[in-house]
Design a protein around this motif. Sequence first.
Motif, mmCIF file in Angstrom:
data_model
loop_
_atom_site.group_PDB
_atom_site.id
_atom_site.type_symbol
_atom_site.label_atom_id
_atom_site.label_comp_id
_atom_site.label_asym_id
_atom_site.label_seq_id
_atom_site.Cartn_x
_atom_site.Cartn_y
_atom_site.Cartn_z
ATOM 1 N N ASP A 19 55.300 75.070 -16.499
ATOM 2 C CA ASP A 19 53.891 75.594 -16.883
ATOM 3 C C ASP A 19 53.190 75.259 -15.857
ATOM 4 O O ASP A 19 52.291 75.933 -15.425
ATOM 5 C CB ASP A 19 53.633 74.704 -18.143
ATOM 6 N N LEU A 20 53.199 73.976 -15.497
ATOM 7 C CA LEU A 20 52.199 73.435 -14.342
ATOM 8 C C LEU A 20 52.467 74.268 -13.027
ATOM 9 O O LEU A 20 51.707 74.603 -12.540
ATOM 10 C CB LEU A 20 52.475 71.971 -13.909
ATOM 11 N N ALA A 21 53.885 74.510 -12.823
ATOM 12 C CA ALA A 21 54.215 75.226 -11.569
ATOM 13 C C ALA A 21 53.764 76.497 -11.346
ATOM 14 O O ALA A 21 52.952 77.252 -10.526
ATOM 15 C CB ALA A 21 55.644 75.336 -11.541
ATOM 16 N N LYS A 22 53.832 77.172 -12.714
ATOM 17 C CA LYS A 22 53.105 78.585 -12.845
ATOM 18 C C LYS A 22 51.551 78.515 -12.686
ATOM 19 O O LYS A 22 50.930 79.332 -12.155
ATOM 20 C CB LYS A 22 53.414 79.325 -14.268
ATOM 21 N N ASN A 23 50.870 77.368 -13.401
ATOM 22 C CA ASN A 23 49.250 77.681 -13.294
ATOM 23 C C ASN A 23 48.908 77.218 -11.899
ATOM 24 O O ASN A 23 47.996 77.395 -11.523
ATOM 25 C CB ASN A 23 48.875 76.448 -14.351
ATOM 26 N N ALA A 24 49.843 76.448 -11.144
ATOM 27 C CA ALA A 24 49.571 76.082 -9.916
ATOM 28 C C ALA A 24 49.944 77.032 -8.450
ATOM 29 O O ALA A 24 49.676 76.783 -7.291
ATOM 30 C CB ALA A 24 49.815 74.638 -9.621
ATOM 31 N N SER A 25 50.711 77.898 -9.129
ATOM 32 C CA SER A 25 51.388 78.916 -8.070
ATOM 33 C C SER A 25 52.132 78.244 -7.030
ATOM 34 O O SER A 25 52.212 78.613 -5.868
ATOM 35 C CB SER A 25 50.343 79.879 -7.556
ATOM 36 N N VAL A 26 53.157 77.229 -7.586
ATOM 37 C CA VAL A 26 53.888 76.684 -6.705
ATOM 38 C C VAL A 26 55.226 76.572 -7.405
ATOM 39 O O VAL A 26 55.559 77.072 -8.793
ATOM 40 C CB VAL A 26 53.616 75.004 -6.176
ATOM 41 N N SER A 27 56.188 76.139 -6.753
ATOM 42 C CA SER A 27 57.671 76.110 -7.426
ATOM 43 C C SER A 27 57.909 75.000 -8.229
ATOM 44 O O SER A 27 57.232 74.131 -8.048
ATOM 45 C CB SER A 27 58.857 75.982 -6.402
#
Length: 76
Positions: A19-27
């Motif tokens: 979820d965090l990766a998606k919201n931050a646009s990182v892997s």
Amino acid sequence: MTPIQCKMARVALGWGTRDLAKNASVSPDTIARLERGERLRDSTVDVVQAAFERAGIEFIPENGGGVGVRFSKPKD
């Protein structure tokens, strides 16, 4: 933002690492590396912190009581 603040903020929002990766646009691997305390580019940490801040998290710096996170007050 420290690794423990990242973990605390994720838990406060009920987010998993994906979820965090998606919201931050990182892997998701980037999030795992951050939370393990591996050194990342400052710009990468900044985009992760910005994702939390957009979601309503405020980071508390070391102030004698240790670092932390909290929900920010709604903007008027």
